[in-house]
Scaffold this active site. Sequence first.
Site, PDB file in Angstrom:
ATOM      1  N   HIS A  96      25.937   2.043   5.109  1.00 18.75           N
ATOM      2  CA  HIS A  96      25.150   3.312   5.682  1.00 18.75           C
ATOM      3  C   HIS A  96      25.499   3.492   7.201  1.00 18.75           C
ATOM      4  CE1 HIS A  96      23.127   2.153   2.425  1.00 18.75           C
ATOM      5  NE2 HIS A  96      22.429   3.310   1.988  1.00 18.75           N
ATOM      6  N   GLY A 105      14.229  -3.042   4.370  1.00 17.01           N
ATOM      7  CA  GLY A 105      15.145  -2.296   3.514  1.00 17.01           C
ATOM      8  C   GLY A 105      14.208  -1.461   2.579  1.00 17.01           C
ATOM      9  N   LEU A 120      11.788   0.892   2.693  1.00 15.89           N
ATOM     10  CA  LEU A 120      11.105   1.488   3.836  1.00 15.89           C
ATOM     11  C   LEU A 120       9.970   1.468   4.204  1.00 15.89           C
ATOM     12  CD1 LEU A 120      13.445   4.792   3.665  1.00 15.89           C
ATOM     13  CD2 LEU A 120      13.932   2.764   5.015  1.00 15.89           C
ATOM     14  N   GLY A 161      12.028   8.175   6.845  1.00 16.05           N
ATOM     15  CA  GLY A 161      11.526   7.738   5.557  1.00 16.05           C
ATOM     16  C   GLY A 161      10.519   6.495   5.864  1.00 16.05           C
ATOM     17  N   ILE A 215      16.580  14.408   9.519  1.00 19.03           N
ATOM     18  CA  ILE A 215      17.450  14.389   8.141  1.00 19.03           C
ATOM     19  C   ILE A 215      17.025  13.354   7.241  1.00 19.03           C
ATOM     20  CG2 ILE A 215      19.711  14.288   7.244  1.00 19.03           C
ATOM     21  CD1 ILE A 215      19.619  16.838   8.806  1.00 19.03           C
ATOM     22  N   HIS A 243      24.356  10.011   5.951  1.00 21.28           N
ATOM     23  CA  HIS A 243      23.433   8.663   5.854  1.00 21.28           C
ATOM     24  C   HIS A 243      24.189   7.366   5.177  1.00 21.28           C
ATOM     25  CE1 HIS A 243      19.914   6.533   4.394  1.00 21.28           C
ATOM     26  NE2 HIS A 243      20.729   6.334   3.387  1.00 21.28           N
ATOM     27  N   ARG A 260     -13.945 -18.396  -7.414  1.00 21.37           N
ATOM     28  CA  ARG A 260     -13.751 -17.591  -6.210  1.00 21.37           C
ATOM     29  C   ARG A 260     -14.924 -18.331  -5.206  1.00 21.37           C
ATOM     30  NH1 ARG A 260     -17.392 -12.344  -6.339  1.00 21.37           N
ATOM     31  NH2 ARG A 260     -18.762 -12.792  -7.825  1.00 21.37           N
ATOM     32  N   SER A 278     -16.492 -10.853  -1.733  1.00 24.01           N
ATOM     33  CA  SER A 278     -16.446 -10.854  -2.952  1.00 24.01           C
ATOM     34  C   SER A 278     -15.304 -11.624  -3.274  1.00 24.01           C
ATOM     35  CB  SER A 278     -15.888  -9.421  -3.607  1.00 24.01           C
ATOM     36  OG  SER A 278     -17.022  -8.489  -3.316  1.00 24.01           O
ATOM     37  N   GLU A 293      -4.265  -2.694   1.082  1.00 23.34           N
ATOM     38  CA  GLU A 293      -3.793  -3.823   0.473  1.00 23.34           C
ATOM     39  C   GLU A 293      -2.351  -3.915   0.729  1.00 23.34           C
ATOM     40  OE1 GLU A 293      -7.193  -2.412  -2.159  1.00 23.34           O
ATOM     41  OE2 GLU A 293      -5.670  -1.508  -1.342  1.00 23.34           O
ATOM     42  N   ASP A 338     -17.366  -3.345 -14.800  1.00 20.70           N
ATOM     43  CA  ASP A 338     -16.733  -2.510 -13.833  1.00 20.70           C
ATOM     44  C   ASP A 338     -15.744  -1.686 -14.813  1.00 20.70           C
ATOM     45  OD1 ASP A 338     -18.139  -2.649 -11.632  1.00 20.70           O
ATOM     46  OD2 ASP A 338     -16.883  -4.169 -10.572  1.00 20.70           O
ATOM     47  N   HIS A 357     -10.856  -1.913 -13.420  1.00 19.08           N
ATOM     48  CA  HIS A 357     -10.840  -3.107 -12.585  1.00 19.08           C
ATOM     49  C   HIS A 357     -10.812  -4.511 -13.414  1.00 19.08           C
ATOM     50  CE1 HIS A 357     -12.386  -0.341  -9.822  1.00 19.08           C
ATOM     51  NE2 HIS A 357     -12.863  -1.304  -8.899  1.00 19.08           N
TER      52      HIS A 357
END
Length: 645
Positions: free
Chosen positions: A24, A113, A115, A152, A183, A254, A341, A368, A395, A453, A457
């Site tokens: 590129h 890479g 984006l 981008g 562009i 590009h 947990r 949680s 996230e 739930d 979930h």
Amino acid sequence: MFGGLANAVRFLSISEVDSAKSGHLGMPMGMADCLTVLFKNFLVFDPQNPQWPNRDRFVLSGGHGSAALYAILHLTGYEKMSLNNLKTFRKLKSNATGHPEYDISCGIEATTGLLGEGIANAVGMAIEERLLNARCGDDCINHYTYVCAGDGDLMEGVSHEASSIAGHISLGRLILLFDDNNITIDGEVSVSSSDDVLKRYESYKWHVQSVDGHSEKAISKAIEEAKKDPRPSIIACKTKIGYGSPRENTPQAHGGAFSESEIAEVKKKLGWSYDSFEIPEYILKTWQIIGKRHQEICKKWHETQFRKYGSMEFEFTDDIKKVFRSIKKDYFVSRPFEATRVSSKNIITKLMETSDSIVSGSADLGGSTGCFSKTMYPISSDNFSGNYIHYGVREHAMGSIMNGIVVGKKIRCVTGTFLVFSDHMKPAIRMSALMSIPSIFVFSHDSIGVGEDGPTHQPVEHLAALRAIPNLNVFRPADAMETLECWECAMKSAEPSAIILTRQDVLSVRFCGRTNLCGTGAYFLYEDTSEREKMVTLIATGSEVSIALEVKKMLNDMDISANLVSFPCWKLFDNQPLEFRNKILGKSLRIGIEASNGFGWEKYLGSDGLFFGVNNFGKSCSCLENYKFFGLTSRNICNEIMKKL
């Protein structure tokens, strides 16, 4: 002289892409002036000491423009970015890969890479700088992070998430150079976007500027202004994609190598009369001087600040070892009946009370997931001495920012959310594995055991998706003791780890405690040495190990021998010697039990094996009802085994 320096970057980029017949050139041609200004006048770095902790960071988020980065790294004197590497651009074993791949010794701070990913990584690096500054002092750590990104990058959702966090905590040492060329591959930006980027960044509480991206004076002044402002900064550099070529200002600029006639035309327009990969001596020497201008600063830092900084990488210290030994003794005696947990929260909390080099965070789910406790202190715009990051419901950015923190190797970082939301984080998880950095992803609420739930979930296919990622340790512990051992493995690993945890309480199934049995990936929880006529091997992970234990007892009552194997980490097991693996799996009928869709289990169960799992999306009902609906009960499993025998 400035034009010659920038053109050296342009024509080395042209030579690289021409030699590979792919690549590129749009960004290298358009952003060469901006990058030259940055490296010539502002970036603090030393190619002879590429791991200098207080160097400025530069991230090329638009990784497709890698040819320009490699050209500058070569010109400024990075030994591992030799001219031969440039000549083998995009070839096997070359350091000049298609998109930049993490290698600090080459001057590449992160793999980019995908984006937008590099923007979030840069936010992480800027956070790491503030964390270390708060711990080591202004004289020791005070560097800047620069990131180069295009339209981008700024369209990708992760850039929105990460930029919002950066503004919220006022990362004033973060500067984004926006390649504002209007562009995209499909045409002008207007074909798909009509938002005002700078107004958006103003709403994120960033300092914003717009300048001529081909003016050394304008670019320099903008960076100087950005460094004065206490907010993160974005500089919209108005550039021409494919600058100087016949493709200038068109989508065709590009990607793709220039033809011979196009190269000739660019040379004529920019006044360049040298052959492929040829740089005139006076320009090369000037670039080499640029690469050496911070050598004395780097040397002085090592003489005066290195002791304050301490070890170059996170250390698994004796104090941390003591934490693991202490908790193991406690679990051996108390044998807690609790969700993994909860066990994980106890472990994280005690580790962070011991070391200020461990930082936790979550996507609005600290309680949680067990990633937050009352003894942790959140960072804020005016205080980075804390050890917890409120990522909000972001996230993807959370994972990518963590990667940006962890690539520095000094801080060990933990993030948490529900396993089903790992889908939002998959690019970040994959990139951590590609870079082979020890990011730790905590995923709780790991199965249909989530219950009421409902299926939105309740993870079903997620374990298989994570296990398919190379270099990623996926741990699914059965109880408190295994959770501790999996945490110990993750903390010692140089690779990323995903620790998968239950919402529901689980039985304590482990009696022995001194050796880290999870370190081999699988082990005999119970090895049946009786010599009965019929025998099976039960293999289970996580909360289903307790079900397998019930099945074993039922089979034994029917005069059937049953080995019980706990299987917390497939990857670690696959790395064991063949003899060990064969012993664990055995030659008898193999039974797999896991609340997942079972993809990948056939490798361990063989063609005759049986698998008991979840063959569809879960149901909105209680945990116990869900397990019964899918046949994940000891009675059903035992009956099906008897049919097979």
